[in-house]
Scaffold this active site. Structure first.
Site, PDB file in Angstrom:
ATOM      1  N   HIS A 187       0.718  -1.343   0.095  1.00 48.07           N
ATOM      2  CA  HIS A 187      -0.186  -0.040  -0.085  1.00 48.07           C
ATOM      3  C   HIS A 187       0.871   1.193   0.138  1.00 48.07           C
ATOM      4  O   HIS A 187       0.487   2.175  -0.498  1.00 48.07           O
ATOM      5  CB  HIS A 187      -0.976   0.006   1.284  1.00 48.07           C
ATOM      6  CG  HIS A 187      -2.284  -0.884   0.849  1.00 48.07           C
ATOM      7  ND1 HIS A 187      -2.833  -1.543   1.818  1.00 48.07           N
ATOM      8  CD2 HIS A 187      -2.722  -0.980  -0.345  1.00 48.07           C
ATOM      9  CE1 HIS A 187      -3.923  -2.089   1.357  1.00 48.07           C
ATOM     10  NE2 HIS A 187      -4.054  -1.820   0.158  1.00 48.07           N
ATOM     11  N   ARG A 294      -8.884  -8.442 -14.869  1.00 50.11           N
ATOM     12  CA  ARG A 294      -8.520 -10.170 -14.977  1.00 50.11           C
ATOM     13  C   ARG A 294      -8.359 -10.613 -13.448  1.00 50.11           C
ATOM     14  O   ARG A 294      -7.357 -10.295 -12.700  1.00 50.11           O
ATOM     15  CB  ARG A 294      -7.129 -10.105 -15.819  1.00 50.11           C
ATOM     16  CG  ARG A 294      -7.220  -9.609 -17.129  1.00 50.11           C
ATOM     17  CD  ARG A 294      -5.904  -9.589 -17.950  1.00 50.11           C
ATOM     18  NE  ARG A 294      -6.018  -9.188 -19.274  1.00 50.11           N
ATOM     19  CZ  ARG A 294      -5.532  -7.909 -19.710  1.00 50.11           C
ATOM     20  NH1 ARG A 294      -5.321  -7.117 -18.702  1.00 50.11           N
ATOM     21  NH2 ARG A 294      -5.624  -7.689 -20.946  1.00 50.11           N
ATOM     22  N   ARG A 330     -13.850 -10.057 -14.927  1.00 44.08           N
ATOM     23  CA  ARG A 330     -13.916 -11.153 -15.636  1.00 44.08           C
ATOM     24  C   ARG A 330     -13.567 -12.460 -14.740  1.00 44.08           C
ATOM     25  O   ARG A 330     -12.585 -12.585 -13.951  1.00 44.08           O
ATOM     26  CB  ARG A 330     -12.872 -11.038 -16.800  1.00 44.08           C
ATOM     27  CG  ARG A 330     -12.916 -12.296 -17.793  1.00 44.08           C
ATOM     28  CD  ARG A 330     -11.956 -12.362 -18.835  1.00 44.08           C
ATOM     29  NE  ARG A 330     -10.536 -12.602 -18.476  1.00 44.08           N
ATOM     30  CZ  ARG A 330      -9.532 -12.278 -19.123  1.00 44.08           C
ATOM     31  NH1 ARG A 330      -9.727 -11.972 -20.603  1.00 44.08           N
ATOM     32  NH2 ARG A 330      -8.328 -12.634 -18.729  1.00 44.08           N
ATOM     33  N   GLU A 428     -15.310 -13.452 -28.150  1.00 41.10           N
ATOM     34  CA  GLU A 428     -13.912 -14.018 -28.557  1.00 41.10           C
ATOM     35  C   GLU A 428     -13.715 -14.996 -29.476  1.00 41.10           C
ATOM     36  O   GLU A 428     -12.637 -15.365 -29.687  1.00 41.10           O
ATOM     37  CB  GLU A 428     -12.894 -13.785 -27.195  1.00 41.10           C
ATOM     38  CG  GLU A 428     -13.443 -14.651 -26.431  1.00 41.10           C
ATOM     39  CD  GLU A 428     -12.758 -14.691 -25.140  1.00 41.10           C
ATOM     40  OE1 GLU A 428     -11.365 -14.158 -24.774  1.00 41.10           O
ATOM     41  OE2 GLU A 428     -13.119 -14.829 -23.983  1.00 41.10           O
ATOM     42  N   ASN A 451      -7.754 -10.283 -29.154  1.00 41.25           N
ATOM     43  CA  ASN A 451      -6.838 -11.180 -29.427  1.00 41.25           C
ATOM     44  C   ASN A 451      -7.146 -12.486 -29.612  1.00 41.25           C
ATOM     45  O   ASN A 451      -6.498 -12.983 -30.530  1.00 41.25           O
ATOM     46  CB  ASN A 451      -6.012 -11.030 -27.833  1.00 41.25           C
ATOM     47  CG  ASN A 451      -5.488  -9.501 -27.520  1.00 41.25           C
ATOM     48  OD1 ASN A 451      -5.541  -8.786 -28.296  1.00 41.25           O
ATOM     49  ND2 ASN A 451      -5.096  -9.459 -26.199  1.00 41.25           N
ATOM     50  N   ASP A 452      -7.860 -12.927 -28.790  1.00 48.36           N
ATOM     51  CA  ASP A 452      -8.569 -14.526 -29.153  1.00 48.36           C
ATOM     52  C   ASP A 452      -9.362 -14.481 -30.259  1.00 48.36           C
ATOM     53  O   ASP A 452      -9.088 -15.387 -31.231  1.00 48.36           O
ATOM     54  CB  ASP A 452      -8.901 -14.930 -27.921  1.00 48.36           C
ATOM     55  CG  ASP A 452      -8.140 -15.766 -26.876  1.00 48.36           C
ATOM     56  OD1 ASP A 452      -6.871 -16.278 -27.361  1.00 48.36           O
ATOM     57  OD2 ASP A 452      -8.363 -15.856 -25.809  1.00 48.36           O
ATOM     58  N   ARG A 462      -1.371 -17.052 -31.580  1.00 49.80           N
ATOM     59  CA  ARG A 462      -0.711 -15.646 -31.319  1.00 49.80           C
ATOM     60  C   ARG A 462       0.395 -16.061 -30.483  1.00 49.80           C
ATOM     61  O   ARG A 462       1.212 -15.018 -30.284  1.00 49.80           O
ATOM     62  CB  ARG A 462      -1.834 -15.036 -30.587  1.00 49.80           C
ATOM     63  CG  ARG A 462      -2.448 -15.269 -29.439  1.00 49.80           C
ATOM     64  CD  ARG A 462      -3.698 -14.250 -29.017  1.00 49.80           C
ATOM     65  NE  ARG A 462      -4.320 -14.554 -27.886  1.00 49.80           N
ATOM     66  CZ  ARG A 462      -3.974 -13.903 -26.570  1.00 49.80           C
ATOM     67  NH1 ARG A 462      -3.015 -12.974 -26.548  1.00 49.80           N
ATOM     68  NH2 ARG A 462      -4.630 -14.387 -25.739  1.00 49.80           N
ATOM     69  N   CYS A 499     -12.059  -4.915 -25.488  1.00 49.94           N
ATOM     70  CA  CYS A 499     -11.011  -4.760 -24.195  1.00 49.94           C
ATOM     71  C   CYS A 499      -9.604  -5.550 -24.831  1.00 49.94           C
ATOM     72  O   CYS A 499      -8.825  -5.679 -23.954  1.00 49.94           O
ATOM     73  CB  CYS A 499     -11.673  -5.467 -23.160  1.00 49.94           C
ATOM     74  SG  CYS A 499     -12.014  -7.376 -23.411  1.00 49.94           S
TER      75      CYS A 499
END
Length: 543
Positions: A187, A294, A330, A428, A451-452, A462, A499
């Site tokens: 912190h 994530r 997610r 995706e 991306n996917d 990838r 995203c």
């Protein structure tokens, strides 16, 4: 001139006189005492600590915003934690000892427990436990917490710094932090980034070898501190500091501005977060929310599954830190390139197309329901949304909804505060694109994971360096798929975000706005750059 390397936890450059801060070490003795009287003393010390932390919380929010205040809100929750206080009370009663000794003993025990955890974020909570325990001990012993007394802007060097010490400093007189211990997830490191000052941890410096009047250059970009710098190094540092100030000045002009084109088209610019320690970067760069949180970091680099309580604390803190702005979490997207031994995932020939993401959740529902419980509980504390990855069918979404309803009922039956938040899915896979009209009937939003989507659509791994020339995110097929998803979503009244990495591709910003994309979620460092492009666009012409 002495140059020492460390770990950079906050970027930037500083030049100034050195002040060495040595923390006060209390000698806590074990004494036989009346249990009832000591329990009463502990209660008074706890109440005093709560008032102190509330004051720090208000100051942090006033000076640095909600994200900083949430640090001390977390301290308040630990101070009220039944297990922490219960263990202290148990030692007082069973061992008939003074409250100071019981607090010190439990503080050491709990801080070691956190320090031994594999996850960096949880490990960093060890310092929070020590900070809280030290506060209680000071209150019990009638002392006052000390803080560095800075008479001029200085580089502060210490063994370590607690969040309380950091917050109580005169911010205008701290040029940089340099500590022997600490981590990027602590912190104190978070506060340094919120304060916008360079900070290094893990610097193996002998504090006794530093003297008053010594000057230091802190290079937060290269992760090094230079004591007694040469004139040449001083001039280099001065020039670098001036350049950094100019960059900040230009970016600051975009803070608080709307992400809106010249002809009135608005888009929401959010941040992708891979760890709680990245949250302040999102706020520092004026993110309008978190478009992708994530949750995998809670599952990685550890020996067992995170508990419901561990997850709840992180999700709650994330929601509170954004102070009403949307936070889209997610659900765990393990498998493929994200592995943890305790999941016991079998080796696959093609893991990118294998047992991963929502497939694990729907097969191992006990893991999934634990996360859902934590999310529904945390939703009470802010504008939290849930997003499910790797969807390919309507049936999957319906199964998810059944599990969410089960979890909600279990929580309500046990009178545990919870809220059913907005829920969406990631688009995706080509399958999700093709049935996006049906999927839009079941959820509140779509977020396109480019991306996917690119690798599945183009049949290009990838992760395979040999195929870089074939991995084409600007491929017409990808752009047409995005357009199809946007149209299907809008027909059914739901919003669409992107995203994946394409969200930060400035060559496509105008294309996405013309398509009707409602949100772009990027790395925090790209938010103001995308906003700059958006604000210079005029979409009233013909494409």
């Amino acid at each position: 001139m002495l140059k020492i390397a460390g770990k950079s936890v906050s970027k930037g450059t500083a030049l100034g006189p050195v002040v060495v801060w040595k923390q006060q070490v209390r000698n806590v003795e074990k004494k036989t005492a009346d249990s009832q009287a000591e329990t009463a003393r502990l209660k008074r010390a706890q109440e005093q600590a709560e008032v102190q932390l509330q004051m720090l919380c208000h100051r942090a929010e006033r000076e640095m915003g909600k994200a900083s205040a949430s640090i001390f809100e977390a301290h308040l929750m630990i101070l009220q934690d039944e297990e922490y206080l219960g263990t202290i009370g148990h030692i007082i009663r069973t061992e008939k000892v003074n409250a100071e000794y019981a607090v010190w003993t439990v503080g050491e025990r709990f801080s070691r427990m956190f320090a031994d955890m594999d996850d960096d974020y949880m490990k960093a909570r060890s310092a929070d436990i020590r900070d809280i325990s030290s506060r209680l001990v000071e209150n019990l012993m009638g002392g006052e917490s000390r803080r560095p007394d800075l008479t001029e802007p200085s580089v502060l060097v210490a063994e370590d710094l607690s969040p309380s010490e950091t917050m109580q400093m005169d911010r205008g007189k701290v040029l940089a932090f340099v500590t022997v211990h600490g981590s990027a997830a602590s912190h104190t490191a978070i506060l340094a980034r919120m304060m916008g000052i360079p900070a290094l941890t893990g610097v193996p410096v002998d504090l006794e070898g530093l003297h008053e009047g010594m000057t230091a250059v802190v290079d937060g970009d290269q992760g090094q501190v230079i004591f007694d710098p040469s004139e040449e190094v001083r001039e280099w540092a001065k020039a670098k500091i001036q350049t950094e100030r100019e960059k900040k000045r230009l970016l600051q002009k975009l803070k608080g501005k709307e992400s809106i084109t010249l002809d009135g088209k608005r888009i929401s610019l959010c941040a992708n977060i891979a760890h709680m320690s990245h949250m302040e970067a999102a706020l520092e760069n004026d993110a309008e929310g978190v478009g992708l949180f994530r949750s995998e970091f809670l599952y990685m680099d550890r020996q067992d599954f995170p508990t419901e309580e561990e997850q709840f604390q992180v999700y709650r803190q994330a929601a509170q830190a954004m102070d009403g702005k949307k936070v889209i979490i997610r659900t765990l997207d393990m498998g493929a390139d994200k592995q943890a031994d305790y999941f016991k995932l079998e080796k696959e020939e093609n893991p990118a197309m294998g047992y991963r993401g929502i497939r694990i959740c729907l097969k191992q529902t006990d893991i999934f329901k634990t996360q859902l419980r934590a999310l529904l509980r945390a939703a009470v504390y802010g504008n939290l949304s849930i997003m499910y990855p790797m969807i390919i069918s309507v049936e999957e979404v319906r199964k998810i909804q059944e599990l969410v309803q089960e979890v909600q009922k279990e929580l309500e039956d046990n009178q545990i505060p919870c809220r059913l938040p907005e829920q969406g899915i990631m688009i995706e896979t080509p399958a999700a694109v093709m049935v996006s009209d049906e999927l839009a009937e079941l959820v509140d939003f779509f977020s396109i994971g480019t991306n996917d989507l690119t690798q599945y659509t183009l049949a290009v791994d990838r992760q395979n360096g040999k195929l870089e020339d074939f991995y084409q995110p600007h491929h017409k097929a990808i752009l047409r798929m995005i357009q199809m998803v946007v149209e299907n979503a809008h027909k059914r009244g739901i919003w669409v975000g992107i995203c994946g990495e394409l969200a930060a591709d400035l060559e496509l910003t105008e294309v996405f706005l013309r398509m009707g994309v409602d949100e772009l979620s990027t790395a925090p460092s790209m938010i103001l750059k995308v906003r700059e492009v958006v604000r210079e666009l005029n979409l009233s012409g013909i494409l």
